[in-house]
Enzyme design. Sequence first.
Site, short mmCIF file in Angstrom:
data_model
loop_
_atom_site.label_atom_id
_atom_site.label_comp_id
_atom_site.label_asym_id
_atom_site.label_seq_id
_atom_site.Cartn_x
_atom_site.Cartn_y
_atom_site.Cartn_z
N TYR A 60 27.49 0.68 15.59
CA TYR A 60 28.50 1.56 15.40
C TYR A 60 29.57 1.61 16.43
O TYR A 60 29.42 2.09 17.47
CB TYR A 60 27.91 3.25 15.46
CG TYR A 60 26.75 3.42 14.54
CD1 TYR A 60 26.68 2.78 13.30
CD2 TYR A 60 26.12 4.35 14.60
CE1 TYR A 60 25.61 2.77 12.35
CE2 TYR A 60 25.09 4.79 13.61
CZ TYR A 60 24.74 3.89 12.55
OH TYR A 60 23.88 4.16 11.63
N HIS A 127 17.26 -1.86 12.76
CA HIS A 127 18.25 -1.52 12.00
C HIS A 127 18.18 -2.10 10.49
O HIS A 127 18.31 -1.64 9.58
CB HIS A 127 19.68 -1.66 12.44
CG HIS A 127 20.70 -0.78 11.91
ND1 HIS A 127 21.67 -0.58 12.61
CD2 HIS A 127 20.62 -0.03 10.75
CE1 HIS A 127 22.60 0.35 11.71
NE2 HIS A 127 21.92 0.66 10.64
N PRO A 207 22.48 11.54 2.98
CA PRO A 207 21.60 12.59 1.95
C PRO A 207 22.72 13.14 0.84
O PRO A 207 22.30 13.57 -0.05
CB PRO A 207 21.02 13.48 2.92
CG PRO A 207 21.60 13.39 4.09
CD PRO A 207 22.03 11.87 4.30
N GLY A 209 25.10 11.30 -0.40
CA GLY A 209 25.89 10.36 -1.11
C GLY A 209 27.18 9.96 -0.26
O GLY A 209 28.21 9.67 -1.13
N ARG A 210 27.08 9.52 0.95
CA ARG A 210 28.16 9.46 1.64
C ARG A 210 29.53 10.18 1.54
O ARG A 210 30.64 10.14 1.36
CB ARG A 210 28.75 7.74 1.52
CG ARG A 210 27.45 6.94 1.66
CD ARG A 210 27.96 5.34 1.37
NE ARG A 210 26.67 4.72 1.60
CZ ARG A 210 26.37 4.10 2.74
NH1 ARG A 210 26.81 4.53 3.93
NH2 ARG A 210 25.16 3.39 2.64
N GLY A 211 29.16 11.44 1.33
CA GLY A 211 30.25 12.33 1.09
C GLY A 211 30.63 12.76 -0.38
O GLY A 211 31.18 13.78 -0.73
N SER A 214 29.46 15.88 -1.69
CA SER A 214 30.04 17.06 -1.35
C SER A 214 31.36 17.59 -2.10
O SER A 214 31.73 18.63 -2.12
CB SER A 214 30.53 17.06 0.27
OG SER A 214 29.41 16.42 0.93
N GLY A 216 33.06 15.01 -4.58
CA GLY A 216 33.09 14.19 -5.83
C GLY A 216 34.52 13.02 -5.42
O GLY A 216 34.57 12.64 -4.54
#
Length: 342
Positions: A60, A127, A207, A209-211, A214, A216
Amino acid sequence: MAKVGRMKLGSQGLEVSQQGLGCMGMSAFYGPPKPEPDMISLIHHAVQSGVTFLDTSDVYGPHTNEILLGKALKGGIREKVELATKFGATYSEGKFVVRGDPAYVRAACEGSLKRLDIDCIDLYYQHRIDTSVPVEVTIGELKKLVEEGKIKYIGLSEASASTIRRAHAVHPITAVQLEWSLWSRDVEEDIIPTCRELGIGIVAYSPLGRGFLSSGSKLIENLPEGDYRKNMPRFQPENLEANKTIFERVNEMAAKKGCTPSQLALAWVHHQGNDVCPIPGTTKVENFNQNIGALSVKLTPQEMAELESFAAADAVKGDRYGNDIATWKTSDTPPLSSWKAV
């Protein structure tokens, strides 16, 4: 604010907060790095709120997220957290390269210890799995690092069931990190049962779905330049149209339950079992507070089934990643007998 409890992760003695904090987006892949002082105060807020399980990786940035965490853990914070980092996924000349040879494992661990400015990593994950090195060889080196006190517990990320079994036979694996959410459920068939059979904790990344679960398709419209999600198959126009419906249904059900769609999606992961720790990432305090609110959302078996029906496997369009990224589907390694130490 919701109370964040504690849970046992795996069967080797590691205890973590019921929900963790994924730190990747603070420094990498999701647009430009966020201001360091803001991210340090977010990490401090998380720890004060009871979210003490922090997740990073040397890729990262690369490296900048570990350095950020190193700074955030100063002043007595280190003793309060369970710190997880990872090795083995690297970028070389723009290409994704995976390494798991012993010399690399050791060098990567030393590098992470230095950047995090700590003596010991609580949970050290491979990883991605290096398919040119028998997994027993990689885990053998990690076992030495445990014996030397440089790491406490060993984890795997994006590993197949057979790879997990082979690794666990060399040294107990404490946790497997995998993508698990309402719309990423391919791990349920083989990998989750294997972890449960072996007493390995499950750490669910992305969890939300990468936002997407939250906000759409609004998420995609608002992504900054350089955000990796713009290239992901599920967010391409031809798939987005179908995937939008999933979010709309989750959103409707959340409105009925009196919570946000992200709380509902996160609660679904929490309800998978007390051996599952989701690690949603965020860079905003209000989103963090909302995420821990998911711990007070209770779902009945009927509501769980209804949620799952919105995102049935054939309803989700597009793969999790493009072909350039290794996943558990391509993580089997050669037999140990084939290995010739260099």
